[in-house]
Design a protein around this motif. Structure first.
Motif: not given
Length: 398
Positions: A48-50, A100-110
């Motif tokens: 959900g956060v990601a 942190f790592a999962r959020t970085i992945d989704r931030l990259g997509k954003g």
């Protein structure tokens, strides 16, 4: 096929490689997280956060790309972040680090989504948008076929080596990063604009956007609210008695159909009209979700996932081609970023709603309600939204 320019080929191969890396991990992510101590609740919060991070950042970075008149740097940074997040999840297993790592992945997509789709739109003419976006979706989805297949092959020889698989997935990610540096922005005269871009400044675009854009996006978002995660379809197949291997095999088959059909359907959309192909895809979606209320053999589910692949091919790339055709060229990344950002939030809500309906009233009712909502969306597009006349809107502010 002169419309498949150098930039379109590069972006398509980058997406293919990135999807190989991501989809290698998609089937085993819940298993891996549980193996390092994550509960089902914590996995749900993580995803959900990601997804919220990806959703909110798409609109902002799309606006920032339009504001700066640059595309390539956003695409490059986005793919770098997604690639480096893979080995990060294998290095340490602490929950905060995984978040942190999962959020970085989704931030990259954003960061990359709006700019990448704007680059694709800039490479297409009004008459070739369907096939350009369709070709990109075909290449992207080929990665979703190759990724799980490679993961199954790796785990067959090295069962339980999940952390090693995360490191292996870094290899196609590195190749994607290398390719991204061959992207170049078109040389244009950029007017200096010192106005700061706030994180939620893309929301103001909604008020100033063309009326037809708002009508199309409202329909797309209502549909998204009914269109939950594909995990529910796979869960239904699993509950019907198919093995784990057969369930993953059905998922690979769906992606293969999607990959093979996206480009031809994009070409057909350019000839027949984007709206016609899109609403045909909605009709297939309704058939699939209605069919999921019936318990059948693996032949039945194979047929439904075949139709589901055709649905995805007829809607995913087509919707972005449609949006880019009815918005000003200078706002393409903002328009697509705003839509995909809202789409991410709606997808989270849809999955939560479907899960609740499934838990309270059973799988059949969950799928039936989804199909009923999709029927209303089908008639909304069919009766109230005109076929896009692409030259009128974009030429006014090119």
């Amino acid at each position: 096929m002169k419309y498949l320019t150098r930039t379109v080929w590069i972006l398509s191969f980058i997406s293919l490689l990135t999807d190989v890396a991501s989809e290698m991990l998609y089937p085993i992510m819940p298993i891996y997280l549980k193996s390092i101590g994550f509960s089902i609740l914590l996995i749900g919060i993580l995803e959900g956060v990601a997804e919220a991070t990806a959703g909110l950042s798409k609109g902002y970075f799309g606006k920032l790309s339009d504001h700066s008149r640059k595309r390539a740097p956003f695409v490059q940074l986005g793919y770098v972040l997604s690639a480096v997040s893979k080995p990060m999840m294998a290095v340490l297993v602490y929950p905060v680090w995984i978040f942190f790592a999962r959020t970085i992945d989704r931030l990259g997509k954003g960061i990359r989504t709006g700019a990448r789709d704007a680059l694709l739109s800039d490479e297409a003419s009004p008459a070739t948008k369907g096939r350009v976006f369709g070709f990109h979706r075909s290449m992207d989805t080929l990665g979703a076929v190759a990724g799980p297949a490679l993961a199954l092959l790796f785990l067959y020889f090295y069962p339980g080596q999940y952390r090693t698989l995360f490191l292996v997935a870094f290899v196609p990610g590195l190749l994607a990063i290398g390719l991204s540096f061959y992207l170049k922005d078109r040389k244009t005269v950029v007017k200096e604009n010192k106005t700061p871009v706030g994180f939620f400044s893309f929301l103001r675009y909604w008020k100033s956007s063309p009326a037809v854009y708002r009508k199309v996006v409202v329909g797309l978002l209502v549909f998204t609210l009914s269109n939950s995660s594909d995990v529910f379809l796979l869960l239904k197949v699993k509950q019907a008695g198919l093995s784990d291997t057969a369930t993953i095999g059905v998922y690979i088959f769906y992606n293969l159909v999607y990959a093979l059909a996206a480009f031809p359907l994009g070409m057909l959309a350019d000839r027949m009209g984007l709206k016609k192909i899109f609403v045909s895809g909605l009709l297939l979606f309704i058939i699939v979700y209605t069919g999921m209320t019936i318990t059948g053999s693996w032949y039945w589910y194979g047929f439904l996932f075949f139709l589901y692949g055709l649905y995805a091919a007829a809607t995913e790339g087509i919707s972005k081609a449609w949006i880019s055709s009815i918005t000003h060229k200078a706002d393409t990344a903002t328009a697509i970023g705003t839509y995909t950002g809202f789409q991410s939030v709606c997808t989270m809500l849809a999955s939560s709603f479907t899960g609740w309906i499934w838990f309270q009233f059973g799988a059949g009712n969950a799928f039936l309600i989804t199909a009923i909502i999709a029927i209303f969306v089908f008639f909304y597009f069919l009766l109230t939204i005109p076929e896009p006349v692409v030259d009128d809107v974009r030429s006014t502010n090119s």
